[in-house]
Design a protein around this motif. Structure first.
Motif, PDB file in Angstrom:
ATOM      1  N   ILE A  77       0.855  -1.311   0.032  1.00 26.24           N
ATOM      2  CA  ILE A  77       0.020   0.040   0.073  1.00 26.24           C
ATOM      3  C   ILE A  77       0.727   1.076  -0.030  1.00 26.24           C
ATOM      4  N   SER A  78       1.736   1.249   0.915  1.00 25.64           N
ATOM      5  CA  SER A  78       2.578   2.717   0.947  1.00 25.64           C
ATOM      6  C   SER A  78       3.235   2.878  -0.421  1.00 25.64           C
ATOM      7  N   GLU A  79       3.963   2.003  -1.180  1.00 25.49           N
ATOM      8  CA  GLU A  79       4.593   2.223  -2.552  1.00 25.49           C
ATOM      9  C   GLU A  79       3.629   2.508  -3.420  1.00 25.49           C
ATOM     10  N   ILE A  80       2.320   2.031  -3.346  1.00 22.24           N
ATOM     11  CA  ILE A  80       1.308   2.180  -4.370  1.00 22.24           C
ATOM     12  C   ILE A  80       0.787   3.665  -4.182  1.00 22.24           C
ATOM     13  N   LYS A  81       0.546   4.062  -2.771  1.00 22.19           N
ATOM     14  CA  LYS A  81       0.216   5.260  -2.628  1.00 22.19           C
ATOM     15  C   LYS A  81       1.061   6.592  -3.112  1.00 22.19           C
TER      16      LYS A  81
END
Length: 117
Positions: A77-81
């Protein structure tokens, strides 16, 4: 008698709704209807998920939901965000999967205020 759905004679008496802000997208009140969609990629497949989110964003999607059935998906999630411009809502499938306990700080971002970790 007029239908509540169509408004009718009492349309001016529409009940005020509270406004919710999801990453800058306002929902409720007199705001326009926000378009949301859910990716059908595996969230841990960062490239495929980012590509699908960008496609949905280009089509006018305002909010994206991502399935988070595993710790690997939570980690992605953090990389996608970082790589998309629209708000992400995590759809955590199984509280017992370890996603919340292992990522408690990130989970607080996604959990409603009334749920205590």
């Amino acid at each position: 008698m007029a239908s509540k759905l169509t408004g009718g004679a009492n349309a001016a008496e529409k009940r005020k709704k509270r406004v919710i802000d999801i990453g800058g997208v306002k929902i409720g009140g007199n705001n326009r209807i926000a378009i949301q969609s859910m990716c059908n990629t595996k969230t841990e497949d960062i490239e495929a998920t980012v590509n699908q989110v960008l496609q949905l964003e280009a089509l006018g999607c305002d909010i994206i939901r991502l399935a988070v059935p595993s710790v690997e998906a939570a980690r992605a999630i953090s990389e996608i965000k970082k790589r998309v411009n629209i708000p992400i809502v995590a759809d955590i499938h199984d509280i017992d999967s370890g996603v919340i306990s292992e990522h408690s700080e990130s989970s607080r971002t996604f959990m409603p205020k009334h749920i205590k970790l």
